[in-house]
Design a protein around this motif. Sequence first.
Motif, PDB file in Angstrom:
ATOM      1  N   ALA A 120       9.643   3.347  -3.216  1.00 12.93           N
ATOM      2  CA  ALA A 120       9.339   4.490  -2.348  1.00 12.93           C
ATOM      3  C   ALA A 120      10.315   5.626  -2.579  1.00 12.93           C
ATOM      4  O   ALA A 120      11.438   5.415  -3.047  1.00 12.93           O
ATOM      5  CB  ALA A 120       9.383   4.066  -0.875  1.00 12.93           C
ATOM      6  N   LYS A 121       9.869   6.839  -2.231  1.00 11.56           N
ATOM      7  CA  LYS A 121      10.728   8.025  -2.280  1.00 11.56           C
ATOM      8  C   LYS A 121      10.561   8.794  -0.978  1.00 11.56           C
ATOM      9  O   LYS A 121       9.435   9.047  -0.530  1.00 11.56           O
ATOM     10  CB  LYS A 121      10.358   8.917  -3.460  1.00 11.56           C
ATOM     11  CG  LYS A 121      11.175  10.203  -3.547  1.00 11.56           C
ATOM     12  CD  LYS A 121      10.814  11.006  -4.763  1.00 11.56           C
ATOM     13  CE  LYS A 121      11.548  12.355  -4.796  1.00 11.56           C
ATOM     14  NZ  LYS A 121      13.013  12.199  -4.719  1.00 11.56           N
ATOM     15  N   ALA A 122      11.684   9.160  -0.360  1.00 17.56           N
ATOM     16  CA  ALA A 122      11.651   9.931   0.885  1.00 17.56           C
ATOM     17  C   ALA A 122      11.568  11.415   0.560  1.00 17.56           C
ATOM     18  O   ALA A 122      12.322  11.924  -0.275  1.00 17.56           O
ATOM     19  CB  ALA A 122      12.899   9.641   1.707  1.00 17.56           C
ATOM     20  N   CYS A 123      10.652  12.105   1.250  1.00 15.42           N
ATOM     21  CA  CYS A 123      10.427  13.527   0.993  1.00 15.42           C
ATOM     22  C   CYS A 123      10.480  14.318   2.305  1.00 15.42           C
ATOM     23  O   CYS A 123       9.961  13.873   3.328  1.00 15.42           O
ATOM     24  CB  CYS A 123       9.059  13.740   0.341  1.00 15.42           C
ATOM     25  SG  CYS A 123       8.851  12.854  -1.227  1.00 15.42           S
ATOM     26  N   ALA A 124      11.085  15.509   2.228  1.00 16.80           N
ATOM     27  CA  ALA A 124      11.274  16.316   3.436  1.00 16.80           C
ATOM     28  C   ALA A 124      10.238  17.422   3.587  1.00 16.80           C
ATOM     29  O   ALA A 124      10.101  17.995   4.667  1.00 16.80           O
ATOM     30  CB  ALA A 124      12.671  16.932   3.435  1.00 16.80           C
ATOM     31  N   ASN A 136      -0.816  10.718  -8.845  1.00 12.77           N
ATOM     32  CA  ASN A 136      -1.011   9.290  -9.096  1.00 12.77           C
ATOM     33  C   ASN A 136      -1.522   8.589  -7.834  1.00 12.77           C
ATOM     34  O   ASN A 136      -0.757   8.279  -6.918  1.00 12.77           O
ATOM     35  CB  ASN A 136       0.307   8.652  -9.553  1.00 12.77           C
ATOM     36  CG  ASN A 136       0.781   9.187 -10.888  1.00 12.77           C
ATOM     37  OD1 ASN A 136      -0.023   9.353 -11.807  1.00 12.77           O
ATOM     38  ND2 ASN A 136       2.067   9.475 -10.996  1.00 12.77           N
ATOM     39  N   TYR A 137      -2.820   8.374  -7.798  1.00  9.06           N
ATOM     40  CA  TYR A 137      -3.448   7.673  -6.678  1.00  9.06           C
ATOM     41  C   TYR A 137      -4.028   6.353  -7.188  1.00  9.06           C
ATOM     42  O   TYR A 137      -4.348   6.243  -8.365  1.00  9.06           O
ATOM     43  CB  TYR A 137      -4.556   8.539  -6.059  1.00  9.06           C
ATOM     44  CG  TYR A 137      -4.016   9.695  -5.240  1.00  9.06           C
ATOM     45  CD1 TYR A 137      -3.756   9.544  -3.893  1.00  9.06           C
ATOM     46  CD2 TYR A 137      -3.743  10.921  -5.834  1.00  9.06           C
ATOM     47  CE1 TYR A 137      -3.249  10.588  -3.134  1.00  9.06           C
ATOM     48  CE2 TYR A 137      -3.233  11.980  -5.084  1.00  9.06           C
ATOM     49  CZ  TYR A 137      -2.990  11.802  -3.734  1.00  9.06           C
ATOM     50  OH  TYR A 137      -2.488  12.834  -2.991  1.00  9.06           O
ATOM     51  N   PRO A 138      -4.115   5.345  -6.284  1.00 11.37           N
ATOM     52  CA  PRO A 138      -3.819   5.340  -4.847  1.00 11.37           C
ATOM     53  C   PRO A 138      -2.316   5.337  -4.572  1.00 11.37           C
ATOM     54  O   PRO A 138      -1.515   4.945  -5.421  1.00 11.37           O
ATOM     55  CB  PRO A 138      -4.469   4.047  -4.347  1.00 11.37           C
ATOM     56  CG  PRO A 138      -4.502   3.163  -5.537  1.00 11.37           C
ATOM     57  CD  PRO A 138      -4.687   4.055  -6.726  1.00 11.37           C
ATOM     58  N   VAL A 139      -1.978   5.781  -3.335  1.00 12.85           N
ATOM     59  CA  VAL A 139      -0.596   5.837  -2.899  1.00 12.85           C
ATOM     60  C   VAL A 139      -0.571   5.609  -1.388  1.00 12.85           C
ATOM     61  O   VAL A 139      -1.572   5.832  -0.701  1.00 12.85           O
ATOM     62  CB  VAL A 139       0.035   7.196  -3.271  1.00 12.85           C
ATOM     63  CG1 VAL A 139      -0.570   8.321  -2.413  1.00 12.85           C
ATOM     64  CG2 VAL A 139       1.550   7.172  -3.140  1.00 12.85           C
ATOM     65  N   VAL A 140       0.570   5.166  -0.882  1.00  9.32           N
ATOM     66  CA  VAL A 140       0.737   4.965   0.557  1.00  9.32           C
ATOM     67  C   VAL A 140       1.708   6.010   1.082  1.00  9.32           C
ATOM     68  O   VAL A 140       2.805   6.180   0.528  1.00  9.32           O
ATOM     69  CB  VAL A 140       1.259   3.549   0.881  1.00  9.32           C
ATOM     70  CG1 VAL A 140       1.456   3.381   2.384  1.00  9.32           C
ATOM     71  CG2 VAL A 140       0.291   2.496   0.361  1.00  9.32           C
ATOM     72  N   LEU A 141       1.322   6.719   2.150  1.00  8.36           N
ATOM     73  CA  LEU A 141       2.165   7.739   2.759  1.00  8.36           C
ATOM     74  C   LEU A 141       2.528   7.303   4.166  1.00  8.36           C
ATOM     75  O   LEU A 141       1.649   6.915   4.949  1.00  8.36           O
ATOM     76  CB  LEU A 141       1.434   9.085   2.794  1.00  8.36           C
ATOM     77  CG  LEU A 141       0.962   9.621   1.441  1.00  8.36           C
ATOM     78  CD1 LEU A 141       0.178  10.911   1.617  1.00  8.36           C
ATOM     79  CD2 LEU A 141       2.141   9.831   0.492  1.00  8.36           C
ATOM     80  N   LYS A 142       3.825   7.362   4.488  1.00  3.21           N
ATOM     81  CA  LYS A 142       4.296   6.893   5.792  1.00  3.21           C
ATOM     82  C   LYS A 142       5.169   7.950   6.452  1.00  3.21           C
ATOM     83  O   LYS A 142       6.170   8.386   5.874  1.00  3.21           O
ATOM     84  CB  LYS A 142       5.116   5.599   5.645  1.00  3.21           C
ATOM     85  CG  LYS A 142       4.327   4.402   5.138  1.00  3.21           C
ATOM     86  CD  LYS A 142       5.213   3.167   5.040  1.00  3.21           C
ATOM     87  CE  LYS A 142       4.421   1.948   4.595  1.00  3.21           C
ATOM     88  NZ  LYS A 142       5.294   0.751   4.493  1.00  3.21           N
ATOM     89  N   VAL A 179       8.560  12.044   5.111  1.00  4.21           N
ATOM     90  CA  VAL A 179       7.475  11.159   4.696  1.00  4.21           C
ATOM     91  C   VAL A 179       7.959  10.302   3.531  1.00  4.21           C
ATOM     92  O   VAL A 179       8.625  10.802   2.620  1.00  4.21           O
ATOM     93  CB  VAL A 179       6.222  11.970   4.280  1.00  4.21           C
ATOM     94  CG1 VAL A 179       5.223  11.093   3.538  1.00  4.21           C
ATOM     95  CG2 VAL A 179       5.564  12.586   5.512  1.00  4.21           C
ATOM     96  N   LEU A 180       7.606   9.016   3.593  1.00  6.97           N
ATOM     97  CA  LEU A 180       7.847   8.137   2.451  1.00  6.97           C
ATOM     98  C   LEU A 180       6.604   8.111   1.576  1.00  6.97           C
ATOM     99  O   LEU A 180       5.500   7.841   2.065  1.00  6.97           O
ATOM    100  CB  LEU A 180       8.149   6.710   2.920  1.00  6.97           C
ATOM    101  CG  LEU A 180       9.546   6.378   3.408  1.00  6.97           C
ATOM    102  CD1 LEU A 180       9.642   4.899   3.725  1.00  6.97           C
ATOM    103  CD2 LEU A 180      10.603   6.747   2.383  1.00  6.97           C
TER     104      LEU A 180
END
Length: 417
Positions: A120-124, A136-142, A179-180
């Motif tokens: 995972a990568k944390a994004c602001a 690049n899909y599929p992906v999970v966003l949290k 978001v992760l």
Amino acid sequence: MRILVVGKGGREHALVRAFAESPSETELFCFPGSDAIFELAKPVEAKDLDSLIAWMTANDIDLCVAGEESYLVKNEGLANACEAAGIPCWGPHKQSAQLEASKEFAKEFLGRHSIPTGGAKACATLEECQQAIAGNYPVVLKFDGLAAGKGVAVCMEAAEGEAFLDEVFVQKRFGEGRVLVEEFLTGPEVSIFAAVVDDRFEIFTPARDYKRIGEGDAGPNTGGMGAVASRRLIPADLLERIEREVVAPTVAGLQSEGLPYRGFLYFGLMLTPDGPKVIEYNCRFGDPECQAVMPLVKGDLASYCLKGAQGELDSSLIEFDDGWSVCVVLASAGYPESSSSGDRIEGLEHVDLVYHAGTKRTDDGHWETAGGRVLAAVAGGSDREAAVTAAHAAADKISFDGAQRRRDIGIMHFEES
């Protein structure tokens, strides 16, 4: 024993009923509670955490049980405030509850203790997320924070990802937060629950929930449209592997980092081709999994939780039924995008076990919807097929305008068994 349960939904209704059925003599209270819960527990005169602690102190509460996650991290934290007031609390301290309150904290904790999970990568910002996804899909966003079970999006294509990111960064549906961008894992999911008391733990009955609104796992994520639970849900050797590779290292990690933990801990796992991997932690029982699991817990749960809150894990107080339990949720019209209220509910008198989540009683004594996931019909059986048949038959007896339910609860994901 005077017990106060904090929360108002179907999970708390299930916990209150389990405490009421414990052989220990109990007097039950609930905050903020609901009309259905108040058939078993007494209401509390409080408006916030400070007044709740004051009420518990004045009324000699022996045990506070955290059902709803938000109170664990609100202000100074429910368990922290209880400890300061000398009230045993079955629920973790605020600093430990960051395992649920912050997806980023949880992911870093997993990494520090070499517990298997997806990358995972944390994004602001929106732009950072788009760069991390890179098409690049599929992906999970949290969403990195509490979102009542709705802050995770499994995005199979770009349109779904952009829609979720718009909710987070433009509409700010969940408030401020990062978001992760997480690796998409494949395989069946399983929910593992453990009662954790400092450096000791006991695993409860495993469960599997169904998060999407539509049959065949179609449509948007919800808080959960049903669940199936059994000690036979997964093979014994796999459960032993999960205990060895996931549960035990988590408990040891909490201890090594000085994070106090007494309460239920939920492990959301994906059973990937490379083995079990952690999707998420919840620092309380799952909902609706709790509604499926509680009927399989036998013994004195009230004393079990009191002793746990006091630092003793006494496994002799409870045991687990070897059968199956299935929970079928009926949700209101428009859920999860919107929510209808005030629709009269029919047929409840014909069902043996119903947990209320979003209902209210009218002045003339009838039940009506109060939005969201309205209620759950629950039934058990010696095998999965019997439990599935009984639970869906029970749900068939309940009706209200616009009711939504899935008819594949307990069936999907078991096609080859």
